[in-house]
Write an enzyme that holds these catalytic residues in place. Structure first.
Site, PDB file in Angstrom:
ATOM      1  N   GLU A   1     -17.366 -12.977  66.384  1.00 46.74           N
ATOM      2  CA  GLU A   1     -16.334 -14.115  66.569  1.00 46.74           C
ATOM      3  C   GLU A   1     -16.234 -14.481  68.067  1.00 46.74           C
ATOM      4  O   GLU A   1     -15.631 -15.530  68.269  1.00 46.74           O
ATOM      5  CB  GLU A   1     -14.672 -13.505  66.151  1.00 46.74           C
ATOM      6  CG  GLU A   1     -14.079 -12.267  67.176  1.00 46.74           C
ATOM      7  CD  GLU A   1     -14.725 -11.134  66.765  1.00 46.74           C
ATOM      8  OE1 GLU A   1     -15.598 -10.942  66.194  1.00 46.74           O
ATOM      9  OE2 GLU A   1     -14.020 -10.097  67.282  1.00 46.74           O
TER      10      GLU A   1
ATOM     11  N   CYS B   1     -16.637  -4.032  64.224  1.00 43.26           N
ATOM     12  CA  CYS B   1     -16.285  -2.685  65.272  1.00 43.26           C
ATOM     13  C   CYS B   1     -15.584  -1.693  64.601  1.00 43.26           C
ATOM     14  O   CYS B   1     -15.820  -0.934  63.955  1.00 43.26           O
ATOM     15  CB  CYS B   1     -15.578  -3.411  66.425  1.00 43.26           C
ATOM     16  SG  CYS B   1     -15.730  -2.356  68.203  1.00 43.26           S
ATOM     17  N   TYR B   2     -14.165  -1.288  65.188  1.00 39.92           N
ATOM     18  CA  TYR B   2     -13.412  -0.395  64.655  1.00 39.92           C
ATOM     19  C   TYR B   2     -13.476  -0.758  63.033  1.00 39.92           C
ATOM     20  O   TYR B   2     -13.330   0.468  62.437  1.00 39.92           O
ATOM     21  CB  TYR B   2     -11.972  -0.412  65.371  1.00 39.92           C
ATOM     22  CG  TYR B   2     -10.986   0.520  64.507  1.00 39.92           C
ATOM     23  CD1 TYR B   2     -11.080   1.697  64.956  1.00 39.92           C
ATOM     24  CD2 TYR B   2     -10.093   0.205  63.699  1.00 39.92           C
ATOM     25  CE1 TYR B   2     -10.075   2.907  64.391  1.00 39.92           C
ATOM     26  CE2 TYR B   2      -8.958   0.929  63.245  1.00 39.92           C
ATOM     27  CZ  TYR B   2      -9.123   2.330  63.599  1.00 39.92           C
ATOM     28  OH  TYR B   2      -8.145   3.050  63.083  1.00 39.92           O
TER      29      TYR B   2
ATOM     30  N   SER C   1      10.228 -34.627  68.719  1.00 44.06           N
ATOM     31  CA  SER C   1      10.457 -34.321  70.271  1.00 44.06           C
ATOM     32  C   SER C   1       9.635 -35.352  70.915  1.00 44.06           C
ATOM     33  O   SER C   1       9.581 -35.392  72.034  1.00 44.06           O
ATOM     34  CB  SER C   1       9.996 -32.830  70.481  1.00 44.06           C
ATOM     35  OG  SER C   1       8.737 -32.785  70.083  1.00 44.06           O
ATOM     36  N   GLY C   2       8.929 -35.890  70.170  1.00 39.96           N
ATOM     37  CA  GLY C   2       7.932 -36.559  70.718  1.00 39.96           C
ATOM     38  C   GLY C   2       6.236 -36.170  71.001  1.00 39.96           C
ATOM     39  O   GLY C   2       5.430 -36.769  71.294  1.00 39.96           O
ATOM     40  N   GLY C   3       6.380 -34.938  70.617  1.00 40.97           N
ATOM     41  CA  GLY C   3       5.109 -34.120  70.578  1.00 40.97           C
ATOM     42  C   GLY C   3       4.299 -34.280  69.164  1.00 40.97           C
ATOM     43  O   GLY C   3       4.893 -34.800  68.362  1.00 40.97           O
ATOM     44  N   VAL C   4       3.042 -33.557  69.243  1.00 39.32           N
ATOM     45  CA  VAL C   4       2.147 -33.733  67.997  1.00 39.32           C
ATOM     46  C   VAL C   4       2.826 -32.991  66.792  1.00 39.32           C
ATOM     47  O   VAL C   4       2.804 -33.384  65.688  1.00 39.32           O
ATOM     48  CB  VAL C   4       1.010 -33.305  68.398  1.00 39.32           C
ATOM     49  CG1 VAL C   4       0.675 -31.920  68.845  1.00 39.32           C
ATOM     50  CG2 VAL C   4       0.093 -33.650  67.177  1.00 39.32           C
ATOM     51  N   ASP C   5       3.458 -31.961  67.024  1.00 39.15           N
ATOM     52  CA  ASP C   5       3.751 -30.669  65.978  1.00 39.15           C
ATOM     53  C   ASP C   5       4.943 -31.423  65.223  1.00 39.15           C
ATOM     54  O   ASP C   5       4.940 -31.529  64.072  1.00 39.15           O
ATOM     55  CB  ASP C   5       4.329 -29.550  66.504  1.00 39.15           C
ATOM     56  CG  ASP C   5       3.298 -29.005  67.389  1.00 39.15           C
ATOM     57  OD1 ASP C   5       1.892 -29.434  67.419  1.00 39.15           O
ATOM     58  OD2 ASP C   5       3.572 -28.139  68.285  1.00 39.15           O
ATOM     59  N   SER C   6       5.947 -31.818  65.913  1.00 40.04           N
ATOM     60  CA  SER C   6       7.251 -32.647  65.238  1.00 40.04           C
ATOM     61  C   SER C   6       6.694 -34.069  64.537  1.00 40.04           C
ATOM     62  O   SER C   6       7.242 -34.241  63.217  1.00 40.04           O
ATOM     63  CB  SER C   6       8.429 -32.662  65.912  1.00 40.04           C
ATOM     64  OG  SER C   6       8.255 -33.518  67.250  1.00 40.04           O
TER      65      SER C   6
ATOM     66  N   GLY D   1     -10.275  -2.772  67.105  1.00 41.63           N
ATOM     67  CA  GLY D   1      -9.039  -2.246  67.561  1.00 41.63           C
ATOM     68  C   GLY D   1      -9.243  -1.348  68.549  1.00 41.63           C
ATOM     69  O   GLY D   1     -10.375  -0.655  68.709  1.00 41.63           O
TER      70      GLY D   1
ATOM     71  N   LYS E   1      -2.855 -24.926  66.836  1.00 40.36           N
ATOM     72  CA  LYS E   1      -2.606 -26.189  67.631  1.00 40.36           C
ATOM     73  C   LYS E   1      -3.622 -27.038  67.071  1.00 40.36           C
ATOM     74  O   LYS E   1      -3.476 -28.582  66.897  1.00 40.36           O
ATOM     75  CB  LYS E   1      -2.373 -25.929  68.860  1.00 40.36           C
ATOM     76  CG  LYS E   1      -2.163 -27.280  69.678  1.00 40.36           C
ATOM     77  CD  LYS E   1      -0.832 -27.396  69.619  1.00 40.36           C
ATOM     78  CE  LYS E   1      -0.217 -28.309  70.447  1.00 40.36           C
ATOM     79  NZ  LYS E   1       1.227 -28.697  70.679  1.00 40.36           N
TER      80      LYS E   1
ATOM     81  N   HIS F   1     -19.421  -7.965  67.740  1.00 40.55           N
ATOM     82  CA  HIS F   1     -18.199  -9.027  67.688  1.00 40.55           C
ATOM     83  C   HIS F   1     -18.912 -10.453  67.414  1.00 40.55           C
ATOM     84  O   HIS F   1     -19.321 -11.361  68.069  1.00 40.55           O
ATOM     85  CB  HIS F   1     -17.281  -9.080  68.687  1.00 40.55           C
ATOM     86  CG  HIS F   1     -16.747  -7.947  68.900  1.00 40.55           C
ATOM     87  ND1 HIS F   1     -15.352  -7.724  68.504  1.00 40.55           N
ATOM     88  CD2 HIS F   1     -16.831  -6.479  69.617  1.00 40.55           C
ATOM     89  CE1 HIS F   1     -14.726  -6.778  68.416  1.00 40.55           C
ATOM     90  NE2 HIS F   1     -15.599  -5.894  69.374  1.00 40.55           N
TER      91      HIS F   1
END
Ligand code: XMP
Length: 514
Positions: A175, A86-87, A227-232, A59, A370, A173
């Site tokens: 990560e 770190c912090y 919607s045609g997208g991957v999530d829906s 942070g 995602k 870090h």
């Protein structure tokens, strides 16, 4: 003390780090489920979730700064393994009786870490390793029970531990990719100190999502907007696996989709899932709402409103649906949190449906990023064309036709878009590019073709790379691909006589033009 019959969970407490989300993603890459929570989450809420380990993020603050964020003190008495980064490490040492000095020897960038103990965090790692530092303050004296695990030229306490209490701290870090062995440091914490086994796999995500949906929904019916997208698509596939015929999918064609898209969505769903799919061709009424409208926010507002109206009408017609399934992702949850950035555009999707519609929400992807949602889609057998499809805005091509949206302009844009996507795919760059789009600006210019004057539209090609959508860079496409795009679009789309390539990153631009 955590009851280890509960699923493996690690909590990252966010102290305002630039990299907090990244820590969560890296933990998940180690097949351990991880959630990001605000630093001031009350202790009983933390304890209730039964985490196997807690990570205190970095942070921007100094532990001695007035109002510096702190976790609940009793966190250190729960008997849960803790890693401070770190912090987070400075905070842990400070709260447990050590001391921190302010910015005497700052360290930014790469540093060589000398490992003093090859057990614990550094099991299986080399004696010296590159790590990424970004700190002004340092831990000067360690709390009782702690010892140093590693040091750098400037930082005597670059990694520390109290192995009895299973408290660990790293000043660097782990990560970020600039710490090449950082993921192994995290894995040592997760698999060693926290005793996780890495049971969070795509197959286990699917199994537990299916079980949770069955439990939530029971015998009731579920409506899912596609919607045609991957999530829906992944959401619908999960709900379908859980409750089969109780699911009805609703696909609203607002007329602003790309060439062949409505047919493709219907074909895919019929072929792969056998779901009940209701398609509404609402293109006339959406277009009618945009007559004479040129302001981008007005367009978004009207499309959003019309979408709700169509959805309400159809939901009413289809009968009793107590549940609405939608493809909300973890990033949507985090980004709509209290620290959300200023609203730049009114984003419209099914998630914008009003509460008064009286649905209970089923959101099986709510805990996933995602890339994890894409892995779930793969596991569920959703074809690559949908799984790897570039993001597409809810208002569709209506925000890529600048100025008033007309049927003629939509047709021009669709033709150009089809050529662009074909060539990007042919060049093997589709997956590398985060999003590829074309824009039809509201201007015309003079050209010459076959000895004749033309007065036509330009098409703007915009391809961007991005990791997190919040920032993006323009993709460095090969010149011969740009040439091919330009030649084909001008030759094959009659109303177009120029092709431009957008060289703007985000910020200062956004990905879409409107
Ligand atoms: P911008 O243009 O703000 O877009 O850089 C960021 C990402 O969001 C997509 N986008 C939308 N997605 N509804 C959506 O579901 C919307 O109204 C919307 N507007 C933009 C955009 O395509 C990009 O991926």
């Amino acid at each position: 003390m955590t009851d280890r019959t509960n699923p493996e969970l690690v909590i990252v407490l966010d102290f305002g780090a630039q990299y907090a989300q990244l820590i969560a993603r890296k933990v998940r890459q180690c097949n351990v489920y991880c959630e990001l929570l605000p630093h001031d989450t009350p202790l009983d809420e933390l304890a209730k979730r039964q985490p196997w380990g807690v990570i205190l993020s970095g942070g921007p603050d100094s532990v001695y700064a007035p109002g510096a964020p702190v976790p609940p003190r009793e966190l250190f008495e729960l008997g849960i393994p803790i890693l401070g980064i770190c912090y987070g490490m400075q905070l842990m040492c400070h709260l447990l009786g050590g001391s921190v000095t302010r910015g005497i020897k700052r360290e930014y960038g790469k540093a060589d870490l000398e490992v003093l103990s090859d057990a614990d965090l550094f099991r299986g790692l080399p004696q010296t390793m590159t790590c990424w530092m970004s700190h002004g303050d340092s831990v000067a004296t360690l709390p009782d029970g702690f010892h140093a695990l590693g040091k750098t030229a400037n930082t005597a306490h670059a990694a520390v531990a109290d192995t009895d209490r299973r408290f660990y701290g790293v000043q660097f870090h782990p990560e970020v990719t600039h710490t090449p062995r950082g993921l192994e440091v995290l894995r040592n914490f997760l698999y060693g100190a926290c005793e996780c086994s890495g049971s969070w796999t795509v197959a286990s995500i699917v199994d537990s999502a299916v079980a949770a949906i069955r439990q939530q929904v029971g015998e009731s019916r579920v409506l899912c907007g596609l919607s045609g997208g991957v999530d829906s698509a992944a959401t619908a596939a999960l709900v379908h696996r859980a409750v089969g015929e109780q699911l009805v999918c609703l696909f609203v064609d607002h007329g602003f989709l790309r060439e062949g898209e409505p047919e493709e969505v219907q074909r895919t769903f019929a072929a792969h899932f056998g779901v009940n799919l209701v398609t509404i061709d609402a293109s006339e009424r959406f277009l009618a709402r945009l007559v004479g409208i040129t302001d981008p926010e007005q367009k978004r507002l009207r499309i959003g409103e019309e979408f709700i109206r169509v959805f309400e009408e159809e939901a009413g017609r289809l009968g009793d649906f107590p549940f609405l399934a939608q493809g909300t992702l973890y990033s949507d949850v985090v980004e709509s949190g209290p620290h959300n950035a200023a609203q730049i555009k009114r984003h419209h999707n099914v998630g914008g449906l009003p509460e008064r519609m009286n649905f209970s929400l089923v959101e099986p992807l709510r805990g996933l990023f995602k890339d994890e949602a894409r892995a779930v889609a793969g596991e569920l057998g959703i074809p690559d064309e949908i799984t790897w499809r570039h993001p597409f805005p809810g208002p569709g091509l209506a925000v890529r036709v600048i100025g008033e949206v007309t049927r003629e302009k939509l047709d021009i844009l669709r033709q150009a878009d089809t050529i662009m996507l074909e060539e990007i795919k042919r060049a093997g760059l589709y997956r590398e590019i985060f999003q590829a789009l074309t824009v039809l600006p509201d201007v015309r210019s003079v050209g010459v073709m076959g000895d004749e004057r033309t007065y036509g539209y330009p098409i703007v090609v915009r391809c961007v790379t991005s990791e997190d959508v919040m920032t993006a860079d323009w993709a460095r496409l090969p010149h011969d691909l740009l040439e091919c795009l330009s030649t084909r679009i001008v030759n094959e789309v009659p109303a177009v006589n120029r092709v431009l390539y957008d060289l703007t990153s985000k910020p200062p631009g956004t990905i879409e033009w409107e």
